[in-house]
Enzyme design. Sequence first.
Site, PDB file in Angstrom:
ATOM      1  N   HIS A  49       4.053   5.744   3.931  1.00 29.75           N
ATOM      2  CA  HIS A  49       4.766   5.916   5.189  1.00 29.75           C
ATOM      3  C   HIS A  49       6.165   6.446   4.896  1.00 29.75           C
ATOM      4  O   HIS A  49       6.600   6.478   3.743  1.00 29.75           O
ATOM      5  CB  HIS A  49       4.841   4.589   5.962  1.00 29.75           C
ATOM      6  CG  HIS A  49       5.514   3.499   5.204  1.00 29.75           C
ATOM      7  ND1 HIS A  49       4.840   2.460   4.623  1.00 29.75           N
ATOM      8  CD2 HIS A  49       6.812   3.303   4.909  1.00 29.75           C
ATOM      9  CE1 HIS A  49       5.695   1.659   4.010  1.00 29.75           C
ATOM     10  NE2 HIS A  49       6.890   2.162   4.164  1.00 29.75           N
TER      11      HIS A  49
HETATM   12  C1  T46 Z   1       8.807   0.297   2.430  1.00 24.52           C
HETATM   13  C2  T46 Z   1       8.095  -0.075   1.187  1.00 24.52           C
HETATM   14  C3  T46 Z   1       8.921   0.198  -0.058  1.00 24.52           C
HETATM   15  C4  T46 Z   1       7.269  -7.993   7.595  1.00 24.52           C
HETATM   16  O1  T46 Z   1       6.845  -8.847   8.400  1.00 24.52           O
HETATM   17  N1  T46 Z   1       8.604  -7.828   7.395  1.00 24.52           N
HETATM   18  C5  T46 Z   1       9.106  -6.926   6.530  1.00 24.52           C
HETATM   19  O2  T46 Z   1      10.345  -6.832   6.391  1.00 24.52           O
HETATM   20  C6  T46 Z   1       8.200  -6.088   5.791  1.00 24.52           C
HETATM   21  C7  T46 Z   1       8.724  -5.051   4.815  1.00 24.52           C
HETATM   22  C8  T46 Z   1       6.858  -6.248   6.000  1.00 24.52           C
HETATM   23  N2  T46 Z   1       6.415  -7.194   6.890  1.00 24.52           N
HETATM   24  C9  T46 Z   1       4.967  -7.379   7.050  1.00 24.52           C
HETATM   25  C10 T46 Z   1       4.265  -6.224   7.740  1.00 24.52           C
HETATM   26  C11 T46 Z   1       2.903  -6.216   7.113  1.00 24.52           C
HETATM   27  O3  T46 Z   1       2.068  -7.105   7.799  1.00 24.52           O
HETATM   28  O4  T46 Z   1       4.378  -7.464   5.767  1.00 24.52           O
HETATM   29  C12 T46 Z   1       3.136  -6.805   5.708  1.00 24.52           C
HETATM   30  C13 T46 Z   1       3.109  -5.741   4.603  1.00 24.52           C
HETATM   31  O5  T46 Z   1       4.008  -4.672   4.947  1.00 24.52           O
HETATM   32  P1  T46 Z   1       3.678  -3.143   4.594  1.00 24.52           P
HETATM   33  O6  T46 Z   1       2.224  -2.913   4.690  1.00 24.52           O
HETATM   34  O7  T46 Z   1       4.571  -2.289   5.464  1.00 24.52           O
HETATM   35  O8  T46 Z   1       4.151  -3.068   3.074  1.00 24.52           O
HETATM   36  P2  T46 Z   1       4.293  -1.807   2.108  1.00 24.52           P
HETATM   37  O9  T46 Z   1       4.368  -2.353   0.745  1.00 24.52           O
HETATM   38  O10 T46 Z   1       3.284  -0.765   2.393  1.00 24.52           O
HETATM   39  O11 T46 Z   1       5.737  -1.161   2.494  1.00 24.52           O
HETATM   40  C14 T46 Z   1       6.930  -1.900   2.309  1.00 24.52           C
HETATM   41  C15 T46 Z   1       7.842  -1.761   3.529  1.00 24.52           C
HETATM   42  O12 T46 Z   1       7.122  -2.099   4.726  1.00 24.52           O
HETATM   43  C16 T46 Z   1       8.407  -0.370   3.698  1.00 24.52           C
HETATM   44  O13 T46 Z   1       9.477  -0.393   4.629  1.00 24.52           O
HETATM   45  O14 T46 Z   1       9.592   1.231   2.447  1.00 24.52           O
HETATM   46  O15 T46 Z   1       7.630  -1.435   1.158  1.00 24.52           O
END
Ligand code: T46
Length: 142
Positions: A49
């Site tokens: 993303h």
């Molecule tokens: C990014 C990369 C480097 C939350 O509830 N709060 C938060 O602050 C974050 C970051 C995530 N979440 C929840 C949302 C999803 O249910 O945690 C779960 C996993 O998040 P996500 O699938 O977005 O994780 P990544 O590793 O794909 O991405 C993350 C960050 O979301 C993003 O901003 O830049 O790490």
Amino acid sequence: MNDRIILFQPHGDERGQLVALEEFKEIPFRIKRVYYMYDTVKGVSRGFHAHKSLQQILVCIHGSCKIKLDDGKEKKSISLNKPYEGLYVPNDIWREMYDFSPDAVLMVLASELYDEDDYIRNYDDFLEYVNNHGNIVSKDEV
Ligand code: T46
């Protein structure tokens, strides 16, 4: 691409190392949120993303991982494996995190609170967004 590696100053002495991170000093923005990922399953890639406004610093405080960055024109891959090194990722950059070592802890310092509306999770939408200077043109307008 406006990403950059920031080297933090370790405060080392006979007891070991300590790194301190302060907003507007080592970190070029107000820190509104900190999160970290660990126990990443072997072979898994995360991210896929971009963010419209969010700026972040990624620090692999233990172990190693790699980050692919893409601004819609240029792509690069960066290895993170030092707890005193941060990768500054500005907005409008597609990112993927991969090749996590089993002991990797990837800590992220973020300029904004969590906001799902700030994410662009579709790569074609991302390309359209960066090529239209921040506007996703609706298919009806084309
Ligand atoms: C990014 C990369 C480097 C939350 O509830 N709060 C938060 O602050 C974050 C970051 C995530 N979440 C929840 C949302 C999803 O249910 O945690 C779960 C996993 O998040 P996500 O699938 O977005 O994780 P990544 O590793 O794909 O991405 C993350 C960050 O979301 C993003 O901003 O830049 O790490």
